[in-house]
Design an enzyme around this catalytic site. Structure first.
Site, PDB file in Angstrom:
ATOM      1  N   TYR A   1       0.832  -1.167  -0.087  1.00  0.00           N
ATOM      2  CA  TYR A   1      -0.087   0.000   0.042  1.00  0.00           C
ATOM      3  C   TYR A   1       0.701   1.309   0.081  1.00  0.00           C
ATOM      4  O   TYR A   1       0.408   2.412  -0.486  1.00  0.00           O
ATOM      5  CB  TYR A   1      -0.894  -0.020   1.160  1.00  0.00           C
ATOM      6  CG  TYR A   1      -2.009  -0.941   1.170  1.00  0.00           C
ATOM      7  CD1 TYR A   1      -2.246  -1.941   0.033  1.00  0.00           C
ATOM      8  CD2 TYR A   1      -2.842  -1.056   2.215  1.00  0.00           C
ATOM      9  CE1 TYR A   1      -3.332  -2.650   0.064  1.00  0.00           C
ATOM     10  CE2 TYR A   1      -4.184  -1.921   2.008  1.00  0.00           C
ATOM     11  CZ  TYR A   1      -4.053  -2.791   1.000  1.00  0.00           C
ATOM     12  OH  TYR A   1      -5.239  -3.556   0.990  1.00  0.00           O
TER      13      TYR A   1
ATOM     14  N   LYS B   1       3.205 -15.395   4.512  1.00  0.00           N
ATOM     15  CA  LYS B   1       3.291 -16.107   3.048  1.00  0.00           C
ATOM     16  C   LYS B   1       4.750 -16.492   2.708  1.00  0.00           C
ATOM     17  O   LYS B   1       4.974 -16.091   1.823  1.00  0.00           O
ATOM     18  CB  LYS B   1       2.608 -15.583   2.080  1.00  0.00           C
ATOM     19  CG  LYS B   1       2.354 -16.672   0.648  1.00  0.00           C
ATOM     20  CD  LYS B   1       1.427 -17.414   0.985  1.00  0.00           C
ATOM     21  CE  LYS B   1       1.049 -18.284  -0.172  1.00  0.00           C
ATOM     22  NZ  LYS B   1       0.055 -19.615   0.039  1.00  0.00           N
TER      23      LYS B   1
ATOM     24  N   ASP C   1      -3.490 -17.986   3.131  1.00  0.00           N
ATOM     25  CA  ASP C   1      -4.494 -18.662   2.756  1.00  0.00           C
ATOM     26  C   ASP C   1      -5.164 -19.386   3.650  1.00  0.00           C
ATOM     27  O   ASP C   1      -6.138 -19.680   3.776  1.00  0.00           O
ATOM     28  CB  ASP C   1      -4.262 -19.543   1.267  1.00  0.00           C
ATOM     29  CG  ASP C   1      -2.806 -20.037   1.540  1.00  0.00           C
ATOM     30  OD1 ASP C   1      -2.371 -20.139   2.503  1.00  0.00           O
ATOM     31  OD2 ASP C   1      -2.460 -20.658   0.612  1.00  0.00           O
TER      32      ASP C   1
ATOM     33  N   ASP D   1      -5.789  -6.452   6.197  1.00  0.00           N
ATOM     34  CA  ASP D   1      -6.870  -5.625   5.482  1.00  0.00           C
ATOM     35  C   ASP D   1      -7.988  -6.619   5.054  1.00  0.00           C
ATOM     36  O   ASP D   1      -9.094  -6.421   5.303  1.00  0.00           O
ATOM     37  CB  ASP D   1      -6.454  -4.764   4.387  1.00  0.00           C
ATOM     38  CG  ASP D   1      -7.455  -3.855   3.609  1.00  0.00           C
ATOM     39  OD1 ASP D   1      -8.542  -3.822   4.380  1.00  0.00           O
ATOM     40  OD2 ASP D   1      -7.263  -3.045   2.652  1.00  0.00           O
TER      41      ASP D   1
ATOM     42  N   ASP E   1     -11.545  -7.829   7.776  1.00  0.00           N
ATOM     43  CA  ASP E   1     -12.998  -7.920   7.309  1.00  0.00           C
ATOM     44  C   ASP E   1     -13.606  -9.109   7.191  1.00  0.00           C
ATOM     45  O   ASP E   1     -14.820  -9.158   7.527  1.00  0.00           O
ATOM     46  CB  ASP E   1     -12.779  -7.314   5.881  1.00  0.00           C
ATOM     47  CG  ASP E   1     -12.948  -5.765   5.684  1.00  0.00           C
ATOM     48  OD1 ASP E   1     -12.592  -5.443   6.843  1.00  0.00           O
ATOM     49  OD2 ASP E   1     -12.704  -5.204   4.569  1.00  0.00           O
TER      50      ASP E   1
END
Length: 356
Positions: A142, A191, A223, A247, A251
């Site tokens: 980001y 990851k 994942d 992020d 959610d």
């Protein structure tokens, strides 16, 4: 005590849920002998309309001079065609960077009264859900180098995922410190089997963990973590992860609470100055209709009292009031179920005050 608070109400439902938050804070201030001094500034789409930019310098200056910052929600369809660096969401990234807010705390707690609103099977949440997602906020793709270039496959775009040791170290310490005050369990999400940035991330988290022998640490690939959050949510305590993974996962976790309208968040840095905002967006389709759920914003105010001002009793007073209102069967439309009493945004705010 007197506290100076910068208020960025934002767009869509932002101003109306913020109004209820401030009403609750004022009631708590009166109850406990505190005063809150608010300075309203613009950020997001409303700032674009007035100043031509999402984050005016005046807003940054006022926020820096305040004891804390309350944020509503920013964005809306009318600004969707603007270039990326001119969109309302740049106000969020800009404030986080300008204020040095690198740690985003997103609690996901399922109230007993809302278990029927949780989309998961009852047996999966029988033991409750109480998760704190600690998300790194000012690094990763980001904020990394971005751009476009020509390739033999045509135009290509790139966003660089990069983390430095100190960036990872400080967010890891934040997570371990929070875990010490909860159930002493940190799950690191990365990851590292694919990404070099994740390999460095994990090595730093492991090093920091040596200073917290009383806290259990485990690791999940992102994942797998997304699956485990659905399959066994009650086994999580504190999750620490990078910006983009956090992020997405926060959610996902939010849906376990029955509605994204229930989730507050805090963005913190080295000092006591923080920024507090609901996880939900600006929801322009319901703006001005008095049907938005103000609870996430009200609970964000409670997080401000706890983390920036150290007012633990006052924060718990708000949290308990929200629980009482829900236990009495009052619901906004997003969490409404059969047999409950549906109320609007303003009424929900008044009910929380009545139950302080």
């Amino acid at each position: 005590m007197n506290y100076k608070i910068a208020v960025v109400a934002g767009d869509g439902i932002g101003p109306e849920v913020m109004e209820q938050n401030i009403n609750v804070l004022n009631a708590v201030g009166e109850k406990f002998g505190h005063t809150f001094e608010y300075t309203y500034v613009l950020g997001g789409g409303c700032a674009i309309d007035k100043y031509g930019e999402p984050l005016p310098q005046e807003t940054i200056d006022v926020c820096k001079a305040s004891d804390s910052v309350l944020l509503g929600a920013v964005g809306g369809w009318q600004w969707d065609t603007l270039p990326g660096d001119k969109r309302p969401e740049r106000a969020l990234l800009g404030l986080r960077g300008a204020l040095g807010l690198y740690a985003n705390l997103r609690p996901a707690t399922l109230h007993d009264a809302l278990k029927d609103a949780c989309p998961l099977k009852p047996e999966l949440v029988a033991d409750g859900v109480d998760i704190m997602v600690v998300r790194e906020l000012t690094g990763g793709m980001y904020f990394g180098e971005k751009g476009r270039k020509q390739t033999d496959m045509g135009e290509a775009a790139y966003d660089v995922e990069q983390y430095a040791v100190k960036e990872v170290e400080r967010i890891a310490r934040t997570a371990f410190e929070i875990a010490r005050k909860r159930n002493k369990h940190v799950t690191n999400v990365d990851k590292q089997n694919v990404l070099e940035s994740s390999r460095l991330w994990r090595s730093v988290v492991l090093e920091v963990a040596k200073d917290y022998p009383d806290v259990e640490l485990d690791h999940l690939y992102v994942d797998n973590a997304s699956m485990q959050l659905i399959m066994r949510p009650a086994t999580f305590d504190v999750i620490v992860t990078g910006n983009i993974f956090g992020d997405i996962l926060s959610d996902e976790a939010s849906q376990m609470t029955g509605s994204i309208g229930m989730l507050p968040s805090a963005s913190l840095g080295e000092g006591t100055l923080g920024m507090y905002e609901p996880v939900h967006g600006s929801a322009p389709d319901i703006a001005g209709k008095d049907i938005a759920n103000p609870i996430a914003t009200i609970l964000s105010g409670a997080m401000m009292l706890k983390y920036s001002f150290g007012l633990l009793e006052e924060a718990k007073c708000i949290e308990d009031a929200v629980t009482k209102v829900l236990n009495k069967g009052y619901r906004t439309g997003d969490i409404m179920s059969e047999g409950m009493t549906q109320v609007g945004c303003k009424k929900m705010g008044k009910l929380v005050i009545e139950n302080l």
